[in-house]
Design an enzyme around this catalytic site. Structure first.
Site, mmCIF file in Angstrom:
data_model
loop_
_atom_site.group_PDB
_atom_site.id
_atom_site.type_symbol
_atom_site.label_atom_id
_atom_site.label_comp_id
_atom_site.label_asym_id
_atom_site.label_seq_id
_atom_site.Cartn_x
_atom_site.Cartn_y
_atom_site.Cartn_z
ATOM 1 N N LYS A 1 0.840 -1.201 0.000
ATOM 2 C CA LYS A 1 0.000 0.000 0.000
ATOM 3 C C LYS A 1 0.878 1.255 0.000
ATOM 4 C CE LYS A 1 -3.768 -2.489 2.204
ATOM 5 N NZ LYS A 1 -4.606 -2.773 3.372
ATOM 6 N N GLN B 1 -4.642 -1.382 9.520
ATOM 7 C CA GLN B 1 -4.532 -2.724 8.938
ATOM 8 C C GLN B 1 -5.150 -3.762 9.880
ATOM 9 O OE1 GLN B 1 -3.552 -3.312 5.846
ATOM 10 N NE2 GLN B 1 -3.767 -5.524 6.011
ATOM 11 N N ASP C 1 -10.987 2.651 3.692
ATOM 12 C CA ASP C 1 -11.284 1.227 3.553
ATOM 13 C C ASP C 1 -12.779 0.992 3.310
ATOM 14 O OD1 ASP C 1 -9.198 -0.686 3.660
ATOM 15 O OD2 ASP C 1 -8.812 -0.194 5.769
HETATM 16 N N1 GUN Z 1 -6.736 -6.839 6.124
HETATM 17 C C1 GUN Z 1 -7.045 -7.630 5.064
HETATM 18 N N2 GUN Z 1 -7.631 -6.904 4.094
HETATM 19 C C2 GUN Z 1 -7.689 -5.625 4.537
HETATM 20 C C3 GUN Z 1 -8.164 -4.410 3.979
HETATM 21 O O1 GUN Z 1 -8.681 -4.348 2.857
HETATM 22 N N3 GUN Z 1 -8.014 -3.309 4.767
HETATM 23 C C4 GUN Z 1 -7.477 -3.356 5.996
HETATM 24 N N4 GUN Z 1 -7.416 -2.225 6.685
HETATM 25 N N5 GUN Z 1 -7.035 -4.459 6.543
HETATM 26 C C5 GUN Z 1 -7.133 -5.589 5.820
#
Ligand code: GUN
Length: 279
Positions: free
Chosen positions: A52, A96, A119
């Site tokens: 990311k 996350q 998100d």
């Molecule tokens: N953990 C697994 N997929 C995601 C996601 O799309 N966003 C976040 N914040 N954590 C995750």
């Protein structure tokens, strides 16, 4: 023979368009900033977070990283998020998941301002999605809609079956397919006759979480098959929820793993960051 949907190429195309928009915003004085919070050192989470941050650097978004220790308390995390909610130069906040067991994930998601929730997990954004209002949409399902559109696959009027009912993928996926005028069925672990249901699908979205579970028997001839899974097989190769080799000859289009849905999730996160700065 199926068309292989190249998520990597489509994601790059989307990121390149965003990169141009980011540079225009920069010229106008808006410098986009994403705050990325990771609690603990889960190896898979570290890989996702790094990808990311790399995508941010590629399109010209600043990322500020908070790598917090495993023992961070819920109160400390809430305090940090509240501070970031009020920091004007931060446009998006990403925590996350998964979080350590002593932290209430739902409370953390609700603490993020809905206007910085890139998100799309906050109940306000989930509500906006189901009501057809503008808001942030969960990145993986948003990316799947873009994969279908860029591949020229019509959704309106099609039988769409989603396997999986998670808050992150299955439920928002159903809402988005419905918004595109698909006829939507959500199947899950308690579905009585899964094969009977999935064999109705013109578009099948597999978000089951089980390695190569979806074989050709689950597929209608000519269906479009989208694989959300990400696993390692016995040979330690990356693979999905779909048995690609088995399904390939029966489907009309299919996403590979890796290189299908995964890159699109990140492209949509970048899209949400730009959206946060546009508003
Ligand atoms: N953990 C697994 N997929 C995601 C996601 O799309 N966003 C976040 N914040 N954590 C995750």
């Amino acid at each position: 023979m199926a068309q292989i949907i190249d998520g990597k190429r489509i994601a790059k195309e989307i990121k390149d368009k965003l990169k141009e928009e980011v540079s225009v915003l920069k010229e106008r004085g808006t410098k986009i900033c994403l705050a990325v919070i990771q609690v603990g050192q889960d190896a898979a989470s570290s890989v996702y977070v790094n990808n990311k941050k790399k995508a941010c650097a590629y399109i010209g978004i600043d990322s500020v990283s908070y790598e917090l220790k495993e023992a961070t308390t819920e109160a400390e995390l809430v305090e940090l998020i509240e501070k970031l909610n009020h920091t004007e130069k931060v446009h998006g906040i990403l925590v996350q998941l998964p979080l350590p067991a002593h932290i209430d994930e739902d409370r953390i998601i609700r603490t993020i301002s809905p206007d910085k929730d890139v998100d799309g997990f906050h109940p306000v954004n989930v509500g906006r999605l189901w009501l057809g209002e503008t808001g942030f949409v969960s990145c993986t399902p948003a990316g799947i809609i873009q994969l279908l559109k860029y591949s020229g696959i019509e959704i309106a009027g099609k039988e769409c079956v989603v396997i999986g009912r998670s808050n992150i993928v299955g439920k928002p996926m159903a809402a988005l397919l419905l918004r595109e005028n698909g006829t939507v069925t959500v199947a899950h672990s308690r579905t009585a006759d899964l094969k009977e249901v999935t064999r109705r699908a013109d578009i099948l979205i597999a978000a089951v979480g089980q390695t190569k579970m979806i074989t050709a028997e689950y597929i209608k001839e000519g269906a479009v098959v989208i694989d959300v899974g990400m696993h390692r097989d016995a040979q330690n190769h990356l693979c999905g929820d779909v048995d690609f080799e088995d399904v390939y000859s029966r489907a009309s289009a299919i996403t590979p793993v890796p290189g299908g849905v995964g890159p699109m999730t990140i492209a949509m996160l970048m899209n949400n960051c730009v959206q946060a700065a546009r508003d």
